[in-house]
Enzyme design. Structure first.
Site, PDB file in Angstrom:
ATOM      1  N   CYS A 174      21.640 -10.676  -3.770  1.00  0.00           N
ATOM      2  CA  CYS A 174      22.843 -11.633  -3.839  1.00  0.00           C
ATOM      3  C   CYS A 174      23.073 -12.510  -5.050  1.00  0.00           C
ATOM      4  O   CYS A 174      22.198 -12.444  -6.008  1.00  0.00           O
ATOM      5  CB  CYS A 174      22.585 -12.601  -2.308  1.00  0.00           C
ATOM      6  N   CYS A 182      20.133 -14.975  -5.663  1.00  0.00           N
ATOM      7  CA  CYS A 182      19.153 -14.475  -6.296  1.00  0.00           C
ATOM      8  C   CYS A 182      19.485 -14.413  -7.762  1.00  0.00           C
ATOM      9  O   CYS A 182      18.365 -14.685  -8.249  1.00  0.00           O
ATOM     10  CB  CYS A 182      18.724 -13.138  -5.775  1.00  0.00           C
ATOM     11  N   ASP A 216      -0.621   8.754   4.905  1.00  0.00           N
ATOM     12  CA  ASP A 216      -1.925   8.479   4.250  1.00  0.00           C
ATOM     13  C   ASP A 216      -2.494   7.105   4.758  1.00  0.00           C
ATOM     14  O   ASP A 216      -1.440   6.322   5.224  1.00  0.00           O
ATOM     15  CB  ASP A 216      -1.708   8.415   2.764  1.00  0.00           C
ATOM     16  N   ASP A 222       0.245   7.749  -1.233  1.00  0.00           N
ATOM     17  CA  ASP A 222       0.585   7.095  -2.629  1.00  0.00           C
ATOM     18  C   ASP A 222      -0.679   7.332  -3.641  1.00  0.00           C
ATOM     19  O   ASP A 222      -0.631   6.931  -4.825  1.00  0.00           O
ATOM     20  CB  ASP A 222       0.558   5.454  -2.192  1.00  0.00           C
ATOM     21  N   ASP A 265      -3.255  12.291  -2.854  1.00  0.00           N
ATOM     22  CA  ASP A 265      -2.297  12.772  -1.917  1.00  0.00           C
ATOM     23  C   ASP A 265      -1.097  13.553  -2.645  1.00  0.00           C
ATOM     24  O   ASP A 265      -0.385  14.195  -1.972  1.00  0.00           O
ATOM     25  CB  ASP A 265      -1.461  11.509  -1.483  1.00  0.00           C
TER      26      ASP A 265
END
Lengths: 52, 729
Positions: B43, B46, B448, B628, B632
């Site tokens: 926004c 921010c 995972d 991650d 994997d």
């Protein structure tokens, strides 16, 4: 009828100005962050005095 | 400028690369350009906060946030690094990651996108002007006036088409060279035939000219192309940002003992690389000096840190925990495990190509059909009219224009733009155009554990079971170490209101634990074997006071925020949820119970994971893999569609179709819903454009289609399709 002979070129010229303006804006990267620019206008950071 | 451009859809990054190099040459060396990724900004507040905080930091000359790409560009004094700025942003509550400016520069200028925009502008301008003149013709201008209007239209339309239609022409030519057909072939044919035919008709004082139709076709199709490009450009630049998250540098010790930071590419076999506690091992190698503990969770899924001492092997990607290590490089660059990752990624990408998108499937049926239909119209009318080529050609062109996939060209990009924009706002990045379609088909989710459902960060679970005295001693010892278990215990104990006991001679023994003296007793806090205890199944650190019985402080992995919600929501949407982890039985069972997952597997090797996913797929399931680690990657590639968090290793992120930018897992459920809705909209859009054709084609075949009818059908169907896409909320 004769009006067409200058109205059509005028309309083309004015439209061409619009296209040229768009090209300019595009080349100066004014469309790089549309999301941010939309919010930036609401910022009150430099409301009371210009950015030094 | 158009002639020099490569095909925008094929390789936009290539187009941008040379300008990036020029950019690098021009920029003055005395100022550092830093880029930070800010996944959580959303926004105006921010933006102001980030810019103000950065501007107030000494050494920063300027900072500008790009909200569209969620990043900030900082111009700063040359000695300032991203590591100095990240804490500044974290203090005001924004997650920030360093990005590699070299990679970013290549995407900073979106030349291909601007090129399409220019063509859209030209075709739009020409379309509106020709349309104005056409209105005069439609409302009854005749003879000389009509001819003059047609000639003016031709003067505007022909150059505009020659410029704006280039992306289609170029694609069509290259596809035809390979002897195949795609959507660009009927498009190019329709545009050129319509323009050529209209020019001929104009010269022959004919009644109908299709200049406006040819232009609006170009305009709408370019709009679709642009939306498509835009989606991919945002995804691509962010994906490259992520690739740049781990800036690949290593600390090398030169022969004369001096230390220097160098890019990984410059490391050679035999070099000595220093790995500080808390840093990731950048190369494969053998430990030359030092003792420490190694966190392998990203590579194997194990949460329990392993001991590391001289002579032991390390792989790139592992994290050094307690003591500084000097590593003799055994493999760097192409030969290291980084190369293994690249192999896995290559496998991943080749297997992803099997999926044909909805748009491609539609085009495969559509393109030959359109050509066949206009050929039939041509031959049919040639036979009916007894050889009137001009009439037959006119009707064939009208059929081609009316069936031309204007709405079809917008059907998919309009929806994917709306959907990926929506998901991007929630912190999900769609890397692959067909990922949404595939996500919509998913019926099984495989998670995972370490780093995905958990943060890979331990939480003490049995602080309450221990007497206060022991806790005070443990806190005093734990505070002296940076080991994750020690830090977690210290945090937990302080939160429970414990104060550290007064110990003397507290020092860390790298690779083992922390030792100190309490009066005349030696106290130790660390690995089971070191304090003289028998290790159990659960992750634990042990405390021993003097010769007393060692006591265990047990830890469980910190759950990722939103994990519970994500699992519950996926279940609620009728998906089966499974957990496959490389970690030990105990922690996996514990986590499965916490999340209510009944179907779990522990101690799975990387190939076991991929095999499990493959078995599910062979059994007819469409699997969404969320993971991650390096272990994997193969499973991510084997799955129908895959998601990885931003903290994942490069290889895993490259192999997955969607990347979660924030730490929260909660958007997963919503993503499935959005994907399903998007696919439904795409199907609706196909139905709408098919419906238009069903009405318009017979009219065109009968020779009743006028330029007015063509313009109306085309605009109406394109606008309906776009509006339908916007309904995606």
């Amino acid at each position: 009828m004769e009006t067409l002979f200058y109205l059509i070129p005028i309309s083309l010229f004015l439209g061409g100005l619009g296209v040229a303006a768009f090209f300019w804006a595009l080349r100066t990267r004014q469309f790089d962050d549309p999301e941010g620019d939309r919010w930036r206008i609401l910022k009150d950071d430099w409301d009371d005095h210009p950015k030094p | 400028m158009g002639a020099a451009m490569p095909r925008p859809s094929a390789c936009p990054a290539c187009a941008a690369a040379p300008s990036a190099e020029q950019l690098a040459e021009v920029s003055a060396p005395k100022e550092a350009h830093l880029f930070l990724s800010l996944p959580t900004i959303h926004c105006a507040g921010c933006m102001s906060a980030v810019e103000r905080a950065l501007a107030a930091t000494p050494g920063v000359h300027g900072a500008r946030v790009n909200l569209t790409l969620k990043r900030v560009a900082v111009e700063a004094a040359p000695d300032l690094t991203a590591a100095d700025l990240i804490p500044v942003l974290e203090r005001i509550g924004y997650e920030a990651h360093e990005l590699d400016p070299g990679v970013i520069a290549a995407t900073a200028t979106d030349k291909a996108g601007r090129d399409i925009l220019m063509r859209i502008a030209v075709s739009g301008f020409a379309m509106m002007n020709v349309m104005l003149l056409s209105v005069a013709v439609w409302s009854g201008a005749a003879d000389a006036t009509r001819d003059m209007f047609h000639w003016i239209s031709a003067a505007i339309a022909l150059p505009a088409i020659a410029f704006a239609g280039q992306p289609f022409f170029r694609n069509a030519v290259s596809v035809l060279k390979h002897g195949r057909l795609n959507m660009d072939v009927p498009i190019s044919l329709a545009i050129t035939l319509a323009a050529g035919m209209s020019l001929y008709e104009t010269a022959q004082h004919g009644q109908h000219a299709y200049f406006d139709a040819a232009l609006s076709l170009t305009f709408f199709l370019l709009a679709g192309r642009y939306l498509d490009h835009r989606t991919r450009a945002v995804a691509r630049s962010a994906a490259e940002e992520l690739a740049a998250l781990e800036v690949p540098r290593a600390l090398r010790r030169a022969a004369d003992g001096t230390e220097e930071t160098v890019p990984i590419a410059q490391i050679a076999v035999g070099d000595t690389v220093l790995v500080k506690p808390g840093a990731r091992v950048p190369v494969d190698g053998l430990i030359a000096e030092g003792q420490s503990e190694i966190d392998r969770s990203l590579l194997t899924g194990e949460t329990l840190p392993a001991y590391a001492g001289p002579g032991m092997a390390l792989s790139a990607g592992e994290v050094n925990l307690t003591g500084p290590l000097a590593v003799t490089v055994t493999a760097a660059g192409q030969d290291s495990s980084l190369h293994r990752m690249a192999d896995l990624v290559a496998i991943a990408e080749s297997s992803k190509n099997r999926y044909t998108s909805l748009a491609d499937r539609a085009a495969r049926i559509y393109a030959p059909g359109v050509h066949l239909l206009s050929l039939v119209a041509f031959l049919g009318w040639l036979w009916v009219s007894g050889g009137d080529v001009r009439l037959a050609l006119n009707i064939a062109v009208a059929v081609l224009i009316i069936t031309c996939p204007c709405a079809l060209g917008l059907a998919v990009p309009a929806v994917t733009t709306a959907a990926s924009g929506r998901l991007f706002k929630r912190g999900m990045l769609i890397k692959d155009g067909t990922a949404l379609e595939r996500l919509a088909e998913v019926d099984t989710v495989v998670f995972d554990k370490t780093g995905t459902l958990t943060l890979g960060r331990p939480d003490p679970i049995n602080i309450g079971d221990h007497p206060r005295r022991e806790l005070e001693i443990a806190l005093a010892l734990a505070s002296a170490s940076d080991h994750p278990l020690a830090r977690a215990l210290a945090e937990g104990a302080r939160a429970a209101g414990i104060h550290p006991a007064a110990l003397t001679e507290v020092h860390e023994v790298p690779g083992h634990g922390v030792e100190g003296r309490l009066g005349d007793q030696t106290v130790r806090f660390g690995r089971a074997a070191w304090v003289g205890a028998v290790p159990g199944a659960v992750t634990a650190a042990w405390l021993r006071v003097g010769q007393g019985r060692p006591i265990a402080f047990e830890f469980a992995d910190h759950l990722r925020p939103g994990a519970q919600q994500a699992v519950a929501e996926l279940r609620a949407r009728g998906l089966a949820v499974r957990l496959i982890s490389g970690d030990a039985q105990g922690p996996v069972a514990d986590l499965a119970a916490r999340l209510g997952i009944t179907d779990w597997t522990a101690e799975a090797l990387p190939q076991d994971k991929a095999a499990a996913v493959q078995a599910l797929s062979d059994g007819g399931a469409r699997v969404l893999m969320v993971g991650d680690g390096l272990n994997d990657t193969a499973a991510l590639a084997a799955a129908h569609v895959s998601i990885s968090p931003a903290t994942a290793l490069d290889a895993a992120r490259v192999a997955s179709d969607i990347v979660l930018l924030g730490t929260d897992l909660a958007p997963l459920g919503a993503a499935v819903t959005t994907a399903r809705k998007a696919t439904r909209r795409i199907h609706e859009n196909f139905a709408i454009s098919a419906g238009y054709n069903l009405i318009a084609v017979p009219i065109a075949l009968m020779g009743l289609a006028t330029p007015l009818a063509a313009a109306l059908a085309m605009s109406a169907s394109s606008i309906t399709v776009s509006l339908n896409a916007l309904r995606l909320r």
